[in-house]
Design a protein around this motif. Structure first.
Motif, PDB file in Angstrom:
ATOM      1  N   ILE A  79       0.831  -1.208   0.000  1.00 51.51           N
ATOM      2  CA  ILE A  79       0.000   0.000   0.000  1.00 51.51           C
ATOM      3  C   ILE A  79       0.862   1.252   0.000  1.00 51.51           C
ATOM      4  N   GLU A  80       1.883   1.282   0.873  1.00 52.34           N
ATOM      5  CA  GLU A  80       2.737   2.462   0.942  1.00 52.34           C
ATOM      6  C   GLU A  80       3.498   2.669  -0.360  1.00 52.34           C
ATOM      7  N   ALA A  81       3.963   1.580  -0.975  1.00 54.11           N
ATOM      8  CA  ALA A  81       4.673   1.695  -2.253  1.00 54.11           C
ATOM      9  C   ALA A  81       3.748   2.231  -3.340  1.00 54.11           C
ATOM     10  N   PHE A  82       2.492   1.804  -3.316  1.00 51.12           N
ATOM     11  CA  PHE A  82       1.506   2.275  -4.295  1.00 51.12           C
ATOM     12  C   PHE A  82       1.287   3.773  -4.150  1.00 51.12           C
ATOM     13  N   VAL A  83       1.128   4.235  -2.914  1.00 55.59           N
ATOM     14  CA  VAL A  83       0.928   5.674  -2.671  1.00 55.59           C
ATOM     15  C   VAL A  83       2.181   6.456  -3.048  1.00 55.59           C
ATOM     16  N   GLU A  84       3.357   5.912  -2.748  1.00 52.11           N
ATOM     17  CA  GLU A  84       4.612   6.581  -3.127  1.00 52.11           C
ATOM     18  C   GLU A  84       4.728   6.700  -4.642  1.00 52.11           C
ATOM     19  N   THR A  85       4.294   5.666  -5.353  1.00 52.58           N
ATOM     20  CA  THR A  85       4.332   5.695  -6.821  1.00 52.58           C
ATOM     21  C   THR A  85       3.437   6.804  -7.364  1.00 52.58           C
ATOM     22  N   ILE A  86       2.256   6.948  -6.767  1.00 53.66           N
ATOM     23  CA  ILE A  86       1.333   8.003  -7.200  1.00 53.66           C
ATOM     24  C   ILE A  86       1.929   9.377  -6.923  1.00 53.66           C
ATOM     25  N   THR A 118       9.304   2.751   1.412  1.00 55.06           N
ATOM     26  CA  THR A 118       9.224   1.326   1.081  1.00 55.06           C
ATOM     27  C   THR A 118      10.381   0.884   0.201  1.00 55.06           C
ATOM     28  N   GLU A 119      10.668  -0.412   0.270  1.00 58.87           N
ATOM     29  CA  GLU A 119      11.748  -0.961  -0.534  1.00 58.87           C
ATOM     30  C   GLU A 119      11.414  -0.945  -2.027  1.00 58.87           C
ATOM     31  N   ILE A 120      10.139  -0.879  -2.377  1.00 56.26           N
ATOM     32  CA  ILE A 120       9.760  -0.793  -3.801  1.00 56.26           C
ATOM     33  C   ILE A 120      10.313   0.496  -4.400  1.00 56.26           C
ATOM     34  N   THR A 121      10.020   1.613  -3.752  1.00 55.76           N
ATOM     35  CA  THR A 121      10.503   2.911  -4.223  1.00 55.76           C
ATOM     36  C   THR A 121      12.024   2.970  -4.182  1.00 55.76           C
ATOM     37  N   CYS A 122      12.623   2.446  -3.098  1.00 54.82           N
ATOM     38  CA  CYS A 122      14.085   2.485  -2.954  1.00 54.82           C
ATOM     39  C   CYS A 122      14.785   1.698  -4.043  1.00 54.82           C
ATOM     40  N   HIS A 123      14.286   0.494  -4.341  1.00 54.66           N
ATOM     41  CA  HIS A 123      14.918  -0.319  -5.384  1.00 54.66           C
ATOM     42  C   HIS A 123      14.790   0.344  -6.753  1.00 54.66           C
ATOM     43  N   GLY A 124      13.637   0.955  -7.006  1.00 54.49           N
ATOM     44  CA  GLY A 124      13.465   1.646  -8.282  1.00 54.49           C
ATOM     45  C   GLY A 124      14.424   2.816  -8.425  1.00 54.49           C
ATOM     46  N   LYS A 125      14.551   3.599  -7.365  1.00 52.64           N
ATOM     47  CA  LYS A 125      15.432   4.771  -7.388  1.00 52.64           C
ATOM     48  C   LYS A 125      16.895   4.352  -7.538  1.00 52.64           C
ATOM     49  N   ALA A 126      17.295   3.328  -6.775  1.00 53.81           N
ATOM     50  CA  ALA A 126      18.695   2.891  -6.795  1.00 53.81           C
ATOM     51  C   ALA A 126      19.056   2.198  -8.107  1.00 53.81           C
ATOM     52  N   ALA A 127      18.155   1.389  -8.629  1.00 57.71           N
ATOM     53  CA  ALA A 127      18.435   0.670  -9.873  1.00 57.71           C
ATOM     54  C   ALA A 127      18.690   1.655 -11.015  1.00 57.71           C
ATOM     55  N   TYR A 128      17.867   2.677 -11.092  1.00 55.92           N
ATOM     56  CA  TYR A 128      18.042   3.684 -12.158  1.00 55.92           C
ATOM     57  C   TYR A 128      19.326   4.478 -11.946  1.00 55.92           C
ATOM     58  N   PHE A 129      19.687   4.702 -10.681  1.00 57.87           N
ATOM     59  CA  PHE A 129      20.933   5.401 -10.340  1.00 57.87           C
ATOM     60  C   PHE A 129      22.141   4.575 -10.752  1.00 57.87           C
ATOM     61  N   LEU A 130      22.086   3.267 -10.514  1.00 59.04           N
ATOM     62  CA  LEU A 130      23.214   2.389 -10.825  1.00 59.04           C
ATOM     63  C   LEU A 130      23.313   2.051 -12.307  1.00 59.04           C
ATOM     64  N   ASN A 131      22.174   1.991 -12.988  1.00 53.32           N
ATOM     65  CA  ASN A 131      22.147   1.672 -14.419  1.00 53.32           C
ATOM     66  C   ASN A 131      20.855   2.221 -14.999  1.00 53.32           C
ATOM     67  N   ASN A 132      20.933   3.373 -15.668  1.00 51.86           N
ATOM     68  CA  ASN A 132      19.710   4.041 -16.130  1.00 51.86           C
ATOM     69  C   ASN A 132      19.059   3.371 -17.335  1.00 51.86           C
ATOM     70  N   LYS A 133      19.628   2.250 -17.783  1.00 57.70           N
ATOM     71  CA  LYS A 133      18.996   1.486 -18.864  1.00 57.70           C
ATOM     72  C   LYS A 133      18.002   0.456 -18.321  1.00 57.70           C
ATOM     73  N   VAL A 134      18.064   0.202 -17.021  1.00 54.30           N
ATOM     74  CA  VAL A 134      17.216  -0.825 -16.406  1.00 54.30           C
ATOM     75  C   VAL A 134      15.752  -0.404 -16.428  1.00 54.30           C
ATOM     76  N   ARG A 135      14.892  -1.336 -16.826  1.00 50.23           N
ATOM     77  CA  ARG A 135      13.449  -1.070 -16.828  1.00 50.23           C
ATOM     78  C   ARG A 135      12.671  -2.102 -15.993  1.00 50.23           C
ATOM     79  N   THR A 136      13.290  -3.241 -15.715  1.00 54.84           N
ATOM     80  CA  THR A 136      12.641  -4.255 -14.878  1.00 54.84           C
ATOM     81  C   THR A 136      13.612  -4.717 -13.804  1.00 54.84           C
ATOM     82  N   ILE A 137      13.182  -4.644 -12.554  1.00 53.10           N
ATOM     83  CA  ILE A 137      14.006  -5.057 -11.419  1.00 53.10           C
ATOM     84  C   ILE A 137      13.424  -6.337 -10.835  1.00 53.10           C
ATOM     85  N   ILE A 138      14.280  -7.293 -10.595  1.00 53.49           N
ATOM     86  CA  ILE A 138      13.881  -8.546  -9.940  1.00 53.49           C
ATOM     87  C   ILE A 138      14.614  -8.606  -8.607  1.00 53.49           C
TER      88      ILE A 138
END
Length: 555
Positions: free
Chosen positions: A273-280, A377-397
């Motif tokens: 829920i928190e990740a969803f609100v952060e995304t919005i 949330t870790e959802i937002t954190c992983h998205g932010k960090a993944a793009y920071f580390l490699n801005n070509k990434v579009r899907t994080i597992i």
């Protein structure tokens, strides 16, 4: 007091008899009592209602023939000596003149039952006044993040989680929702027939034959909504079909959640829920930060990722350079793990925590770290960090100790969609850890061992308990350990692929979490994806990197 569960319940009739109509909101930790009276595979909501009634002493109920499970609940309640008044209303499945007449007949039967139960006569005037007073339309106040609820009935604790996350629920289109039409009754008309029509013409539930109004009313109000949370009940598939259709019909962000009405797994639900609100919020202009503001070069921040297995800390400077990091076992208490990880990261820089301007926590234990200045949330954190580390990434597992996630990013690095596994260890690091104990192979060696496989073995069960039984059976058959481990890795990859498919596969891929260090799982997943996966230098600290970046942005 008379309990009820459905919005088609004639609560005005109940209250006209001076009885308090109370909607039952199950708050249970399990189904110990209910499963002694009902089959374990019966709808979890029906069992939750029964459990709640037994625990709270509710002995008077009015039910509606929503589905077979509620009918079964009625049979159980009716045959039990612990319940004084139990009445079932057969609501028609259509909304027309003939249906209103059938509903009127049902209401007359109900009034007769109430008169017999209470020993009081039905008060026409009081009933009419109550209906007219309670069905006036109220204006909807919109502010902040406005969320709509849809699907099956939602627990109060889940609603509280949504509000705590910073969103307002202004539209409730669920089974027990507040979206109804107004009506005015008069004694000069057939007011019971008018009331029947009023009940039937509420926002239609999925049981109704003609329920197109659900989508129509939703679309009419879509511009007032920032997002939609769709709730489904475990073992009930009806609403899942509507959710699948809605994904192609509406443009606002959607989150699907599923519960069994117990309070277990509340931490994972909070994260979703928190990740969803952060995304919005990240997409909403009024929440965007001013990136032009500069901060002092000597500023230092820290991010803490408190996970189920490990706690990771990253210390970063104003130029977004990682100065130090640590990875430690979380242990039995998340706060102790966070303190240990922070101490280790600071020691590498020979400094104390007073040099840190901001500390942001993430992960399941994020709310249990008292020295953190904020959480995300870790959802937002992983998205932010993944793009920071490699801005070509579009899907994080991300495969961690107790859960797996698939996160999809847009071209600017914002989270577009995400999916998480259910409250089960299947396909997670914990699953592999248990299998390593069974096979007596160190977890750190499983990846390399699996690369030497010869026989392609399938592990058919993803349940940790059943999979362990399969492994024991394979060992008894004298199968090679490398082949068994490869089979386990394939099963993890299959489970993970289903999450990726839910958010939509999009290249390029990044894998994070401790399992990303397992070359066997990575190879199996690459084969199923048909593409290479980017692995960061230290995949376990990606969440902490995102938290540190958030700390910098918040200064």
């Amino acid at each position: 007091m008379i309990g009820y569960v459905c919005k088609y319940t004639p609560i005005h009739i109940i209250e006209a008899f001076n009885e308090n109509a109370v909607r039952i909101n199950p708050h249970v930790s399990g189904f110990d009592k209910a499963e002694a009276l009902m089959h374990p595979n019966v709808c979890t909501y029906a069992k939750a209602v029964l459990e709640e009634c037994i625990n709270s002493g509710i002995c008077n109920l009015v039910l509606v023939n929503c589905c077979d499970s509620i009918k079964r609940l009625y049979d159980v309640l009716k045959s039990s000596p612990d319940f004084d008044f139990v009445h079932l209303i057969n609501v028609p499945r259509k909304r027309n003149r003939a249906s209103a007449l059938i509903m009127k007949s049902e209401l007359i039967k109900f009034i007769s039952s109430m008169e017999k139960f209470t020993g009081r006569k039905f008060d026409d005037d009081k009933f009419i006044n109550m209906v007219n007073a309670k069905t006036d339309k109220k204006s909807c106040k919109l502010s902040g993040i406005n969320i709509a609820l849809m699907g099956s009935r939602v627990k109060d604790s889940t609603i509280k989680q949504i509000e705590t996350a910073g969103a307002s629920i202004n539209f409730d289109f669920t089974c027990t929702g507040n979206f109804t039409k107004s009506t005015v009754l008069s004694k000069n008309e057939d007011f019971i027939l008018s009331y029947s029509s009023f009940l039937l013409n509420a926002f239609p539930c999925m049981r109704m034959v003609d329920n197109k109004d659900r989508i129509r009313i939703l679309n009419e109000n879509i511009d007032k909504m920032d997002g939609l949370i769709y709730h489904t009940t475990k073992f009930c598939d009806a609403y899942s079909f509507e959710y699948a259709a809605l994904k192609d019909l509406i443009s606002i962000p959607m989150l699907k959640i599923e519960t069994d009405y117990t309070e277990e797994g509340s931490g994972q639900m909070r994260t979703r829920i928190e990740a969803f609100v952060e995304t919005i919020k990240s997409k909403n202009e009024k929440y965007k930060k001013d990136d032009s503001v500069s901060i002092k070069d000597d500023i230092l921040v820290a991010g803490i990722d408190s996970g189920s297995t490990s706690t990771n800390v990253v210390i970063m400077n104003a130029k977004r350079k990682i100065l130090s990091y640590s990875v430690v076992r979380t242990g039995a208490k998340s706060q102790n793990g966070a303190e240990k990880a922070m101490k280790e990261a600071l020691k590498k820089l020979n400094m104390d925590s007073s040099r840190l301007s901001r500390i942001i926590s993430t992960g399941y234990g994020r709310v249990s770290i008292p020295f953190a200045d904020g959480e995300i949330t870790e959802i937002t954190c992983h998205g932010k960090a993944a793009y920071f580390l490699n801005n070509k990434v579009r899907t994080i597992i991300d495969i961690g100790g107790q859960d797996s996630k698939a996160i999809r990013l847009d071209d600017s690095g914002k989270v577009v969609d995400f999916a998480m596994n259910d409250k089960c260890a299947a396909g997670t690091g914990r699953f592999l850890e248990m299998m390593s104990h069974t096979l007596e192979v160190p977890l750190s060696e499983m990846g390399k061992r699996s690369l030497d496989w010869r026989e392609d073995i399938d592990i058919t069960s993803m349940c940790t308990v059943f999979a362990e039984s399969e492994v024991v059976s394979l060992v008894a058959q004298n199968k090679d350990i490398s082949d068994i481990i490869h089979g386990l890795h394939k099963s993890v990859a299959s489970k993970t692929l289903s999450l990726v498919n839910r958010v939509g596969k999009k290249e390029a891929y990044m894998m994070t979490g401790g399992v990303a260090k397992n070359i066997g799982v990575v190879k199996c997943l690459e084969k199923k994806l048909g593409d290479k996966i980017f692995i960061p230098q230290e995949p376990q600290i990606v969440g902490a990197v995102g938290a540190a970046l958030t700390a910098l942005e918040s200064i």
